[in-house]
Design an enzyme around this catalytic site. Structure first.
Site, PDB file in Angstrom:
ATOM      1  N   GLU A 266      51.292  44.050  46.904  1.00 41.41           N
ATOM      2  CA  GLU A 266      49.858  44.286  46.686  1.00 41.41           C
ATOM      3  C   GLU A 266      48.997  43.329  47.493  1.00 41.41           C
ATOM      4  O   GLU A 266      49.312  42.139  47.581  1.00 41.41           O
ATOM      5  CB  GLU A 266      49.599  44.106  45.180  1.00 41.41           C
TER       6      GLU A 266
ATOM      7  N   ASN B 139      34.052  40.407  36.615  1.00 45.54           N
ATOM      8  CA  ASN B 139      34.548  39.061  36.303  1.00 45.54           C
ATOM      9  C   ASN B 139      33.804  37.962  37.070  1.00 45.54           C
ATOM     10  O   ASN B 139      33.783  37.965  38.300  1.00 45.54           O
ATOM     11  CB  ASN B 139      36.043  39.006  36.655  1.00 45.54           C
TER      12      ASN B 139
ATOM     13  N   ARG C 293      55.717  43.445  37.284  1.00 47.60           N
ATOM     14  CA  ARG C 293      55.218  42.639  38.403  1.00 47.60           C
ATOM     15  C   ARG C 293      55.713  41.216  38.202  1.00 47.60           C
ATOM     16  O   ARG C 293      55.587  40.673  37.103  1.00 47.60           O
ATOM     17  CB  ARG C 293      53.691  42.650  38.393  1.00 47.60           C
TER      18      ARG C 293
ATOM     19  N   GLU D 217      41.875  46.872  44.567  1.00 48.69           N
ATOM     20  CA  GLU D 217      41.257  46.419  43.315  1.00 48.69           C
ATOM     21  C   GLU D 217      39.843  45.881  43.533  1.00 48.69           C
ATOM     22  O   GLU D 217      39.049  45.908  42.605  1.00 48.69           O
ATOM     23  CB  GLU D 217      42.139  45.399  42.586  1.00 48.69           C
TER      24      GLU D 217
ATOM     25  N   HIS E  61      47.828  38.839  46.682  1.00 45.45           N
ATOM     26  CA  HIS E  61      46.465  38.389  46.398  1.00 45.45           C
ATOM     27  C   HIS E  61      45.693  37.926  47.642  1.00 45.45           C
ATOM     28  O   HIS E  61      45.076  36.854  47.651  1.00 45.45           O
ATOM     29  CB  HIS E  61      46.478  37.301  45.312  1.00 45.45           C
TER      30      HIS E  61
ATOM     31  N   GLU F 121      48.393  49.490  36.138  1.00 47.33           N
ATOM     32  CA  GLU F 121      48.576  48.090  35.726  1.00 47.33           C
ATOM     33  C   GLU F 121      48.124  47.939  34.278  1.00 47.33           C
ATOM     34  O   GLU F 121      47.115  48.512  33.864  1.00 47.33           O
ATOM     35  CB  GLU F 121      47.737  47.174  36.631  1.00 47.33           C
TER      36      GLU F 121
ATOM     37  N   ARG G 255      44.308  51.253  44.577  1.00 53.24           N
ATOM     38  CA  ARG G 255      44.159  50.524  43.306  1.00 53.24           C
ATOM     39  C   ARG G 255      42.735  50.491  42.746  1.00 53.24           C
ATOM     40  O   ARG G 255      42.426  49.684  41.856  1.00 53.24           O
ATOM     41  CB  ARG G 255      44.676  49.090  43.492  1.00 53.24           C
TER      42      ARG G 255
ATOM     43  N   TRP H  97      41.319  33.285  47.544  1.00 53.73           N
ATOM     44  CA  TRP H  97      42.065  33.017  46.317  1.00 53.73           C
ATOM     45  C   TRP H  97      42.890  34.224  45.953  1.00 53.73           C
ATOM     46  O   TRP H  97      42.483  35.339  46.087  1.00 53.73           O
ATOM     47  CB  TRP H  97      41.107  32.678  45.163  1.00 53.73           C
TER      48      TRP H  97
ATOM     49  N   ASP I  42      52.199  40.787  43.732  1.00 56.50           N
ATOM     50  CA  ASP I  42      50.813  40.690  44.203  1.00 56.50           C
ATOM     51  C   ASP I  42      50.679  39.487  45.138  1.00 56.50           C
ATOM     52  O   ASP I  42      50.918  38.350  44.728  1.00 56.50           O
ATOM     53  CB  ASP I  42      49.880  40.526  42.988  1.00 56.50           C
TER      54      ASP I  42
ATOM     55  N   TYR J 293      48.886  31.527  42.132  1.00 57.97           N
ATOM     56  CA  TYR J 293      48.236  32.698  41.594  1.00 57.97           C
ATOM     57  C   TYR J 293      49.195  33.457  40.676  1.00 57.97           C
ATOM     58  O   TYR J 293      50.360  33.636  41.009  1.00 57.97           O
ATOM     59  CB  TYR J 293      47.772  33.637  42.732  1.00 57.97           C
TER      60      TYR J 293
ATOM     61  N   ASP K 101      40.461  41.401  32.649  1.00 59.53           N
ATOM     62  CA  ASP K 101      39.003  41.403  32.775  1.00 59.53           C
ATOM     63  C   ASP K 101      38.437  42.820  32.795  1.00 59.53           C
ATOM     64  O   ASP K 101      37.228  43.011  32.823  1.00 59.53           O
ATOM     65  CB  ASP K 101      38.554  40.614  34.014  1.00 59.53           C
TER      66      ASP K 101
ATOM     67  N   HIS L  11      43.992  49.193  39.097  1.00 63.08           N
ATOM     68  CA  HIS L  11      43.861  47.825  38.584  1.00 63.08           C
ATOM     69  C   HIS L  11      43.701  47.875  37.061  1.00 63.08           C
ATOM     70  O   HIS L  11      42.965  48.708  36.543  1.00 63.08           O
ATOM     71  CB  HIS L  11      42.602  47.237  39.240  1.00 63.08           C
TER      72      HIS L  11
ATOM     73  N   HIS M 246      53.070  42.068  33.528  1.00 59.63           N
ATOM     74  CA  HIS M 246      53.102  40.876  34.387  1.00 59.63           C
ATOM     75  C   HIS M 246      54.117  39.865  33.887  1.00 59.63           C
ATOM     76  O   HIS M 246      53.905  39.221  32.855  1.00 59.63           O
ATOM     77  CB  HIS M 246      51.749  40.185  34.363  1.00 59.63           C
TER      78      HIS M 246
HETATM   79  O1  EZ4 Z   1      42.849  38.565  40.140  1.00 61.76           O
HETATM   80  O2  EZ4 Z   1      41.472  40.935  37.849  1.00 61.76           O
HETATM   81  O3  EZ4 Z   1      46.381  42.584  40.189  1.00 61.76           O
HETATM   82  N1  EZ4 Z   1      45.653  41.944  39.525  1.00 61.76           N
HETATM   83  C1  EZ4 Z   1      44.866  40.971  39.953  1.00 61.76           C
HETATM   84  C2  EZ4 Z   1      43.925  40.366  38.944  1.00 61.76           C
HETATM   85  C3  EZ4 Z   1      42.644  39.830  39.572  1.00 61.76           C
HETATM   86  C4  EZ4 Z   1      41.567  39.729  38.534  1.00 61.76           C
HETATM   87  C5  EZ4 Z   1      40.229  39.381  39.162  1.00 61.76           C
HETATM   88  O4  EZ4 Z   1      39.203  39.489  38.225  1.00 61.76           O
HETATM   89  O5  EZ4 Z   1      44.884  40.640  41.114  1.00 61.76           O
HETATM   90  O6  EZ4 Z   1      44.567  39.380  38.185  1.00 61.76           O
HETATM   91 CO    CO Z   2      45.872  42.135  42.290  1.00 64.91          CO
END
Ligand code: EZ4
Ligand code: CO
Length: 402
Positions: free
Chosen positions: A236, A37, A147, A262, A212, A339, A283, A402, A210, A159, A316, A312, A122
């Protein structure tokens, strides 16, 4: 038998995907996902300029030897670009071998260890009530695991919040979007959000979240502890995983299970986390961690420590990756969860596939190979369209994860 040719197919049916097609001199072909991605073209160049010339004329049955050749033979090891390229070759070769055997791929991986693959969807919303409703929606579709992500009061963007209902797509066209993050606002809000979800829907389903990569170790410890009454299936990516000692500190404070991996691309990225039992779910995915062959080694290591898989499966990762992942998931003894972010109808049309969803489980189907194809004519109608993942800054402008 010989590999006669191989080429990359780049397509953007709503989002960008890179697919490697490996064709044998007997006409049988295999497909592998090579999508990274926001850095798609670097994998295309790696494959076209450096990998494909080395594949021509090789016996496609030699999956392990070709893997070692591409990994050790490059001298420069690991990294997301290299490992996604190797993964694409590996996945395509497993697809070919299974097609030649006339068997679904999971049969070559040892057969079924379970009847279906539990997936999580999600659920997200701009605020608590929207997110609680989104959880209802997923439970109504039969999901056993959801999730949940919600917008944080006082922050314009968060996010994991979708623009559509079933499709969450963080990458945006053009240059990277900038978002603002505040850990303080998040930390106070998140336990109240999960209390609301459990109050409305009870405890009879798995709930995931998540983080993140956004917290410091001590912040993550606090969040994990504050979420204990909501009994999460996992938290996560609580902290960026470059500093793996952080997980020791988090573990000392909370029994909320942890899932990481991931962004990992090698068994060496997760070895210490697994051996020290600092995580509960690993993951790593087919496309970013060296393909089916390498993912099986990671799963075998994890099995020794009762760490389960939780690959994961965001949008993407193309349907080719999802199809291959389901055969892996069905076969490994220590599968945990998969996922599953649904792809758009446009994407599904470009990648005709045999996997199907029923009551919270995915089934890979019994077609020979991994069961996912590509419609090249349709793919050609969607040219590459540059898109990037967002970046995040704190309220004072400091760049953060991010
Ligand atoms: O941000 O796949 O758990 N899933 C995630 C995703 C990631 C994207 C990054 O390309 O964290 O949404
Ligand atoms: Co994630």
């Amino acid at each position: 038998m010989k590999i006669e040719r191989a080429y990359c197919i780049v397509t953007c049916p709503g989002r960008n995907f890179v697919t490697l097609k490996v064709v044998t001199d007997q006409g049988v072909y295999g497909l592998g996902d090579a999508t990274l991605n926001g850095r798609e073209k670097s994998v295309v160049a790696y494959l076209q300029d450096h990998v494909i010339p080395c594949l021509i004329g090789r016996d496609p049955h030699q999956i392990e030897d070709i893997w070692q050749y591409l990994y050790k033979g490059a001298y420069w090891r690991r990294g997301p670009v290299t490992m996604s390229a190797i993964a694409a070759v590996d996945t395509a070769l497993w697809d070919i071998k299974a097609k030649l055997a006339g068997l679904p791929l999971y049969q070559l991986l040892g057969g079924k260890s379970r009847s279906g693959v539990m997936v999580y969807g999600h659920a997200n919303g701009r605020d608590v009530s929207e997110a609680v409703d989104a959880v209802s929606h997923y439970l109504g579709l039969g999901y056993k695991a959801v999730r949940a992500q919600a917008g944080v009061p006082g922050l314009d963007t968060a996010y994991g919040i979708a623009k559509g209902k079933l499709f969450y797509e963080p990458a945006t066209k053009g240059l990277p979007e900038e978002q603002i993050w505040s850990t303080e606002k998040y930390i106070d809000f998140i336990p109240r959000f999960f209390e609301a979800v459990r109050a409305k829907h009870g405890f009879d389903f798995h709930l995931l979240h998540d983080v993140h990569h956004r917290l410091t170790p001590i912040e993550a410890a606090r969040v994990g502890k504050s979420l204990e009454p909501s009994r999460l299936f996992w938290m996560e990516d609580p902290t960026p995983a470059e500093n793996q000692d952080a997980l020791r500190l988090i573990r000392q404070h909370t029994v909320t299970p942890i899932a990481i991996g991931e962004v990992f691309n090698s068994i060496h990225d997760c070895r210490e986390l697994i051996q020290n039992q600092l995580i509960d779910y690993i993951r790593t995915t087919v496309v970013h961690a060296g393909g089916i062959s390498h993912l099986r080694k990671i799963a075998a290591l994890a099995e020794l420590y009762q760490v389960r898989t939780g690959s994961h499966g965001a949008t993407d990762l193309s349907p080719v990756c999802m199809g291959a992942a389901l055969h892996f998931d069905l076969s490994v003894p220590n599968f945990g969860i998969q996922e599953y972010m649904r792809h758009t109808d446009e994407t599904d049309a470009v990648f005709p596939h045999h996997y199907s969803f029923d009551q919270g489980f995915l089934y890979p189907g019994d077609a020979p190979g991994h069961g996912v194809d590509i419609d090249e004519k349709l793919a050609a109608k969607y040219p590459y369209d540059p898109a990037y993942l967002p970046i995040a800054r704190l309220e004072d402008g400091t760049l953060c994860s991010w």
